[in-house]
Scaffold this motif. Sequence first.
Motif, PDB file in Angstrom:
ATOM      1  N   TRP A  88       0.246  -3.296  -8.077  1.00 33.67           N
ATOM      2  CA  TRP A  88       0.592  -2.253  -6.531  1.00 33.67           C
ATOM      3  C   TRP A  88      -0.508  -2.104  -5.721  1.00 33.67           C
ATOM      4  O   TRP A  88      -0.025  -2.080  -4.583  1.00 33.67           O
ATOM      5  N   MET A  89      -1.676  -1.476  -6.182  1.00 36.26           N
ATOM      6  CA  MET A  89      -2.349  -1.296  -5.345  1.00 36.26           C
ATOM      7  C   MET A  89      -3.241  -2.538  -4.342  1.00 36.26           C
ATOM      8  O   MET A  89      -3.369  -2.314  -3.393  1.00 36.26           O
ATOM      9  N   GLU A 144      -0.645  -3.015  -1.836  1.00 37.98           N
ATOM     10  CA  GLU A 144      -0.855  -1.882  -0.789  1.00 37.98           C
ATOM     11  C   GLU A 144      -2.124  -2.232   0.237  1.00 37.98           C
ATOM     12  O   GLU A 144      -1.977  -1.921   1.276  1.00 37.98           O
ATOM     13  N   LYS A 145      -2.698  -2.984  -0.234  1.00 39.81           N
ATOM     14  CA  LYS A 145      -4.022  -3.551   0.520  1.00 39.81           C
ATOM     15  C   LYS A 145      -3.530  -4.762   1.362  1.00 39.81           C
ATOM     16  O   LYS A 145      -4.721  -5.458   2.032  1.00 39.81           O
TER      17      LYS A 145
END
Length: 71
Positions: free
Chosen positions: A25-26, A29-30
């Motif tokens: 997920w992170m 996001e990046k």
Amino acid sequence: MVKKIAVFNHKAGVGKTTTAFNLGWMLTEKGKTVILAHTDPQCNLTGIILGEGTEYNESRIEAIYKIGSKL
């Protein structure tokens, strides 16, 4: 360049699935493209991502495939 990350531990209940989900997920996001492959037969990662009960919701399944076909 493709990077591979594996989350592995023989012990159950140590947070492998949650860690893999949050890491994926992170990274998205990046702005990274992420593929999560879960080989646990319980399919808990699939349930987290798609939502429990998705397999019985035909309109939700159709929406997922329509989104995926646009990528």
